[in-house]
Design a protein around this motif. Structure first.
Motif, mmCIF file in Angstrom:
data_model
loop_
_atom_site.group_PDB
_atom_site.id
_atom_site.type_symbol
_atom_site.label_atom_id
_atom_site.label_comp_id
_atom_site.label_asym_id
_atom_site.label_seq_id
_atom_site.Cartn_x
_atom_site.Cartn_y
_atom_site.Cartn_z
ATOM 1 N N LEU A 29 0.851 -1.187 0.000
ATOM 2 C CA LEU A 29 0.000 0.000 0.000
ATOM 3 C C LEU A 29 0.887 1.237 0.000
ATOM 4 O O LEU A 29 1.901 1.275 0.683
ATOM 5 C CB LEU A 29 -0.912 0.024 1.230
ATOM 6 C CG LEU A 29 -1.888 -1.128 1.391
ATOM 7 C CD1 LEU A 29 -2.712 -0.948 2.663
ATOM 8 C CD2 LEU A 29 -2.803 -1.253 0.197
ATOM 9 N N GLU A 33 -2.364 5.854 1.218
ATOM 10 C CA GLU A 33 -3.380 4.884 1.637
ATOM 11 C C GLU A 33 -3.141 4.431 3.069
ATOM 12 O O GLU A 33 -4.069 4.378 3.880
ATOM 13 C CB GLU A 33 -3.377 3.667 0.710
ATOM 14 C CG GLU A 33 -3.830 3.957 -0.695
ATOM 15 C CD GLU A 33 -3.545 2.791 -1.625
ATOM 16 O OE1 GLU A 33 -2.451 2.200 -1.544
ATOM 17 O OE2 GLU A 33 -4.426 2.470 -2.438
ATOM 18 N N GLU A 65 -11.508 -1.678 4.154
ATOM 19 C CA GLU A 65 -10.825 -0.937 3.090
ATOM 20 C C GLU A 65 -9.362 -1.346 2.981
ATOM 21 O O GLU A 65 -8.830 -1.471 1.875
ATOM 22 C CB GLU A 65 -10.969 0.557 3.309
ATOM 23 C CG GLU A 65 -12.373 1.044 3.024
ATOM 24 C CD GLU A 65 -12.504 2.548 3.163
ATOM 25 O OE1 GLU A 65 -11.502 3.278 2.978
ATOM 26 O OE2 GLU A 65 -13.629 2.992 3.451
ATOM 27 N N HIS A 69 -7.732 -2.905 -0.382
ATOM 28 C CA HIS A 69 -6.533 -2.338 -1.005
ATOM 29 C C HIS A 69 -5.426 -3.393 -1.086
ATOM 30 O O HIS A 69 -4.724 -3.496 -2.091
ATOM 31 C CB HIS A 69 -6.015 -1.127 -0.222
ATOM 32 C CG HIS A 69 -6.811 0.118 -0.408
ATOM 33 N ND1 HIS A 69 -6.906 0.794 -1.595
ATOM 34 C CD2 HIS A 69 -7.561 0.828 0.469
ATOM 35 C CE1 HIS A 69 -7.659 1.859 -1.453
ATOM 36 N NE2 HIS A 69 -8.076 1.904 -0.200
ATOM 37 N N SER A 72 -6.175 -5.962 -3.801
ATOM 38 C CA SER A 72 -5.960 -5.355 -5.113
ATOM 39 C C SER A 72 -4.468 -5.278 -5.429
ATOM 40 O O SER A 72 -4.035 -5.604 -6.538
ATOM 41 C CB SER A 72 -6.589 -3.966 -5.146
ATOM 42 O OG SER A 72 -6.330 -3.339 -6.373
#
Length: 114
Positions: A29, A33, A65, A69, A72
């Motif tokens: 991240l 973020e 969240e 993240h 992803s």
């Protein structure tokens, strides 16, 4: 010829080098973020005494969240690794394939330490 000792070296370390890696692997991240999610989690922790249910809801949302993240980023990292070796010419250099294997090992070990 396969060199097991060399294959087990971190990607930025040359055989015979005694230096340590200056920095760890790239974070999954980005700093923005991470900072935003950390701030939201801290806010939840700081407001728990006044409104526990709202604080827990905020912490849960921050967790969801962060997980999204993270997934992803892992999906992107995996796709990049896969593309880096899968469609290569069968004559691809062993060093390139070893590098891909090191990267798979590094990210998998990071996951296993969680």
């Amino acid at each position: 010829m396969y060199d097991q000792t060399r294959a087990q070296q971190p990607p930025d370390r040359q055989p015979g080098s005694s230096g340590r890696r200056a920095a760890g692997p790239d974070p999954l991240l980005g700093p923005d973020e991470r900072g935003e999610l950390t701030q939201r989690l801290n806010h939840a922790l700081n407001t728990f005494a006044h409104n526990p249910r709202e604080a827990l809801g905020e912490a849960e949302t921050a967790f969801d969240e962060a997980a999204a993240h993270f997934m992803s980023a892992l999906t992107e990292r995996r796709a990049a690794l896969h593309d880096g070796w899968q469609d290569r010419d069968p004559e691809t250099q062993g060093d390139e394939l070893r590098q891909a294997l090191r990267e798979y090992r590094e990210i998998t070990q990071r996951l296993l330490r969680m």
